[in-house]
Design an enzyme around this catalytic site. Structure first.
Site, PDB file in Angstrom:
ATOM      1  N   CYS A   1      10.014  -2.145   0.365  1.00 11.70           N
ATOM      2  CA  CYS A   1       8.803  -1.483  -0.136  1.00 11.70           C
ATOM      3  C   CYS A   1       7.760  -2.479  -0.625  1.00 11.70           C
ATOM      4  O   CYS A   1       6.639  -2.096  -0.936  1.00 11.70           O
ATOM      5  CB  CYS A   1       9.159  -0.511  -1.245  1.00 11.70           C
ATOM      6  SG  CYS A   1      10.367   0.710  -0.718  1.00 11.70           S
TER       7      CYS A   1
ATOM      8  N   HIS B   1       4.195   7.183  -0.460  1.00  8.59           N
ATOM      9  CA  HIS B   1       4.629   5.802  -0.317  1.00  8.59           C
ATOM     10  C   HIS B   1       4.878   5.432   1.145  1.00  8.59           C
ATOM     11  O   HIS B   1       6.010   5.336   1.589  1.00  8.59           O
ATOM     12  CB  HIS B   1       5.893   5.605  -1.170  1.00  8.59           C
ATOM     13  CG  HIS B   1       6.418   4.214  -1.185  1.00  8.59           C
ATOM     14  ND1 HIS B   1       5.655   3.101  -0.904  1.00  8.59           N
ATOM     15  CD2 HIS B   1       7.657   3.743  -1.455  1.00  8.59           C
ATOM     16  CE1 HIS B   1       6.416   2.023  -0.993  1.00  8.59           C
ATOM     17  NE2 HIS B   1       7.632   2.383  -1.318  1.00  8.59           N
TER      18      HIS B   1
END
Lengths: 400, 485
Positions: free
Chosen positions: A88, A345
């Site tokens: 991420c 996200h």
């Protein structure tokens, strides 16, 4: 002794797409959208770009490995294009590479771009896998929320704070982010929520409910970096937005193998923060940081990050959160743009979206209603992997 | 003298009340109501005959030096693999040495006693010693059948040797018939069964008395000489008839656990024997007979050593550790009798890398980690470079077993998003006593039971079942520690 990158690199321009379930566009369209805005903002020609670093995480549902597709889509002028990937923290890794390329003197103008098209998987949440063949044989069955949810029980135990109280602070985090996100036209989730809604939502991974989890969306963000001198010469009337620090820390097995990690904190964040503050010359972050965009993949993550960044004292995050310290009108507004919570996200894009949120505040390009008061230094915190097996990329931006 | 040196058992935690099946399925076949009493033991979604065999084997091996085990015999009619020695999967999980003789015994339901006999004969012949004989079955039946009501899942294990014998083997008598009362061909999941009355009259009531009388005649014994007579007949009429024919009084009739477990196939006579040994006294004579494609009848005499046997849960311990499954549909999904959707997220799972499994078999199937000989830090998975930041020694590791260690919960969650057959999927990080930690799936518990610090023990389970490629992956999970009294 290395002197770091403080003030050696400036952000010349940025672009950021609207994040959301962008059913009508693919990763290629998202890249073009962010790239075009970024180029216009930088005020340069595409052919001025000397190198590019593009971040995408899931090549299975994206643009493939390497960066050939990325170079083709943007029609970059036969320059080096490198794909970065660090879970991420992928996008901020692209920015770090671009920053180093300029700071080293190798290039003057470099592109960093992060993109992820997640909504081609066919299901909610993130795909599994990516850990190689071993987790198949000897892993455990958990989705994205699972490992982060596991920050909560040890946090509650460590500080003797009842889970009910921790959950209320977690709920305040999500309510605050939605209050900010509803004002942001680029956010995915643009509606306010209440504490009661958060606390009564269906459980995703104990103790996280639906509103403790960030969304899953498509998006892209881009930055063009250069030297402060070039930035000043190209835009003499505008503040130069400088990178004060970028530091990354990767878990080394101490958390997962050795018995000195309590499960209630992020060692990588503590290490990256200490290094970044040092690089940026920050002595007292609680007094010096103006705003933060942190990796709020889940509310409990944001809660422990507040302590690991050294802003709230150990065990003191709940109190700070409940007092409004991190609200938009608080001492250090956090997730000013709505955060992962409201943007969703898209893995490869989020880190640069955070940088964009700080960038637009530093240039005072946001409407009054969501403007950070006394804006000076902005912090971005991009977390990849799991709390115990992951990376923290920490950036600090400022103007002068 | 050859005999049983140790015994152990395993009954899965979940029990399906037979009334629950009746409620769901009696509309289709009223006859199942005749079997509505009691409950049947049901393997958890992550259990199969191999994992149940490992659990029973570990129970039987309590207090036994595992390096002395020279053989592992596994009996079942529901083994997951036709080619790949099923006992071979059990061996690393039991942490016995690789230099063992191993075999799978299958076919008829008397395979459990045949495995036991083979072990006893081998030990008596002096060629091999300390053989772990384990039997487990997890039989499927079509819905709304008497078989579905009757069948249950359980395992039993014995260590057969010639030292410190607790039950001396005295003799046996076998008959073998191709009596097709129920058959399951190569590709069938369930049995095809002939009429129950024929099985009662021409099967149970003929072969069991024939074998037992054969044994009695051979050894000049009377049925009343035995403290317990053990035989696995689930037909009430046949049991009555056999008891009458042979003169088996209620005092010496060992329960077939029909109300508590059900008919666990190959393992049933051994499960009954394991339970009989729990209450046996020195000098007791035990007669155990199997049933299925014939009968093996064996006779044991309990020795003084029985008084030293302790430390295991046994059948009774696991019987007490139970939870009502409560739902018939859950049973159907766990046994893959109805197609259930666990989400598309699961479709992208990697295939099994057998070369990696071979390379790392000790850690995956045996939960072996490493311990740094420089600083003493245990670590899982095994490392080349020590994880202790103060140490960092390179290649100073020795093997270290985690399977037998107690751990305590550092963190946990119940995940509703994971692709699991028993949501929420429980997992958490365990800190082992003595050092070492890892994230594991949790099983045989609920989210409500979990708290930081809770004591957990390791259990061998299915990690995954890759139906696209017909590969079952085994690994270890954590489960709440059950104290042995």
């Amino acid at each position: 002794m290395a002197e770091g990158i403080k003030d050696k690199v400036a952000i010349l321009g940025m672009g950021c797409t609207r994040f959301g379930e962008r059913w009508d566009v693919g990763g290629d369209d998202l890249m073009v959208e962010a790239f075009v805005e970024c180029l216009e903002d930088a005020g340069i020609d595409k052919n001025d770009i000397e190198a590019a670093y593009v971040g995408t995480c899931y090549d299975e549902v994206n643009l493939g490995k390497a960066a050939v597709a990325h170079a083709e889509i943007l029609k970059l002028p036969h320059v080096g294009v490198t794909r970065t990937e660090n879970f991420c923290a992928t996008a901020q890794e692209a920015l770090r590479a671009a920053t180093y390329a300029v700071a080293s003197g190798a290039f003057d103008i470099v592109l960093a771009l992060g993109v992820e098209k997640l909504k081609d998987t066919g299901f909610a949440g993130l795909p599994i896998g990516g850990g190689g063949a071993f987790p198949r044989l000897g892993g455990y069955n958990g989705s994205g929320p699972s490992s982060f949810a596991q920050l909560a029980p040890p946090y509650s135990t460590k500080y003797g704070i009842e889970m009910e109280k921790v959950k209320k602070a977690m709920a305040h985090i999500s309510v605050k982010s939605h209050a900010n996100g509803k004002m942001n036209p680029r956010a995915h989730l643009r509606f306010p929520i209440t504490i009661e809604q958060v606390l009564n939502a269906p459980i995703i991974a104990h103790p996280l409910g639906l509103f403790d989890c960030c969304g899953v969306s498509d998006g892209a963000a881009a930055a063009i970096v250069t030297t402060p001198a070039i930035a000043k010469s190209l835009k003499p009337s505008q503040d130069v937005i400088k990178i004060k620090a970028i530091q990354i820390s990767a878990a080394n097995g101490e958390e997962t193998l050795f018995s000195n990690w309590d499960g209630a904190s992020l060692i990588t964040t503590q290490v990256a923060a200490a290094k970044a503050y040092k690089e940026a010359g920050i002595k007292n972050p609680r007094e010096e940081i103006s705003m933060m965009e942190v990796h709020d993949c889940f509310s409990i993550t944001e809660l422990v990050i507040m302590e690991d960044l050294g802003i709230s004292p150990p065990g003191g995050a709940c109190e700070d959160i409940m007092s409004g310290f991190y609200d938009l009108d608080g001492k250090i507004p956090c997730q000013v743009d709505g955060g992962l919570k409201c943007f969703g996200h898209p893995i490869g894009a989020s880190g640069l979206r955070m940088v964009y949120a700080v960038y637009e505040q530093l240039l005072e390009r946001v409407p009054e209603e969501r403007k950070v008061k006394n804006m000076r230094l902005g912090l971005t915190h991009n977390l990849g992997g799991e709390p115990a097996r992951g990376v923290t990329s920490l950036g600090i931006l400022g103007r002068d | 003298m050859a005999g049983i040196c140790s015994y152990g058992g395993y009954v899965p935690r979940y029990r399906l009340n037979r009334g629950t099946i009746v409620q769901a399925m009696a509309w289709m076949n009223m006859a199942i109501m005749a079997h509505a009493q009691g409950e049947k033991a049901v393997a958890n979604f992550d259990e199969d005959p191999i994992t149940m065999a490992v659990a029973a084997g570990i129970d039987a091996l309590k207090g036994i030096d595992r390096s002395t085990v020279e053989g592992v015999y596994f009996a079942s009619t529901t083994m997951p693999y036709k080619e790949r020695l099923n006992a071979g999967i059990i061996i690393p999980a039991l942490n016995v040495k690789d230099q063992v003789r191993a075999a799978d015994f299958g076919g008829g339901l008397k395979a459990g006693t045949t495995a036991l006999l083979s072990a006893l004969d081998g030990v008596e012949g002096g060629r091999i010693n300390n053989i772990a004989v384990i039997s487990a079955d997890c039989r499927l039946a079509k819905t709304a059948t008497n078989q579905e009501m009757i069948f249950g899942d359980a395992a039993a294990a014995f260590v057969v040797g010639d030292k410190d014998v607790i039950a001396e083997f005295k003799g046996s008598y076998s008959v073998t018939y191709d009596f097709c009362d129920h058959i399951r061909s190569n590709d069938a999941d369930t049995d095809r069964q002939w009429e129950e009355r024929w099985i009662r009259d021409m099967g149970y009531s003929q072969f069991i008395p024939e074998a037992i009388n054969g044994l009695l005649d051979k050894h000049q014994l009377k049925i009343a000489d035995f403290a317990k007579v053990i035989y696995p007949c689930n037909n009430r009429g046949a049991r009555k008839d056999i008891n009458k024919k042979l003169g088996i009084s209620p005092e010496i009739e060992q329960s077939n656990l029909q109300a508590e477990i059900g008919d666990s196939g190959t393992s049933l006579p051994l499960v009954m024997l394991a339970q009989a040994l729990e209450g046996a006294k020195p000098g007791d004579k035990l007669l155990v007979a199997s049933y299925g494609s014939g009968v093996d009848a064996l006779y044991f005499e309990v020795t003084e050593n029985i008084q030293n046997k302790k430390g295991n849960l046994g059948i009774s311990g696991y019987l007490a550790k139970k939870e009502d499954l409560g739902s018939y549909t859950k049973y159907l999904v766990w046994r893959d009798l109805v197609p259930a959707d666990v989400g598309m997220r699961n479709e992208v799972a990697d295939y099994t890398a057998f070369s990696m499994l071979w390379r790392r078999r000790k850690e995956i199937l045996g939960l072996w980690g490493s311990r740094c000989t420089s600083c003493g830090t245990p670590q899982w998975p095994p490392q080349r470079i020590c994880a202790n930041p103060e140490c960092g020694a390179v290649d100073k590791m020795e093997p270290y077993s985690f399977a037998d260690k107690t751990g305590h919960i550092i963190s946990f969650t119940g995940d509703m998003l994971a692709a699991g057959l028993n949501p929420p999927s429980l997992s958490g990080r365990i800190e082992f006593e003595g050092g070492g930690r890892n994230m594991f799936d949790f099983t045989d518990c609920t989210i409500e039971e979990l708290f930081t610090g809770k004591a957990m023990t390791m259990t061998f389970r299915l990690r995954y079942n890759d139906k696209a490629r017909n590969i079952i992956g085994y690994y270890w999970k954590a489960t709440p520690l059950q104290e042995v009294s």
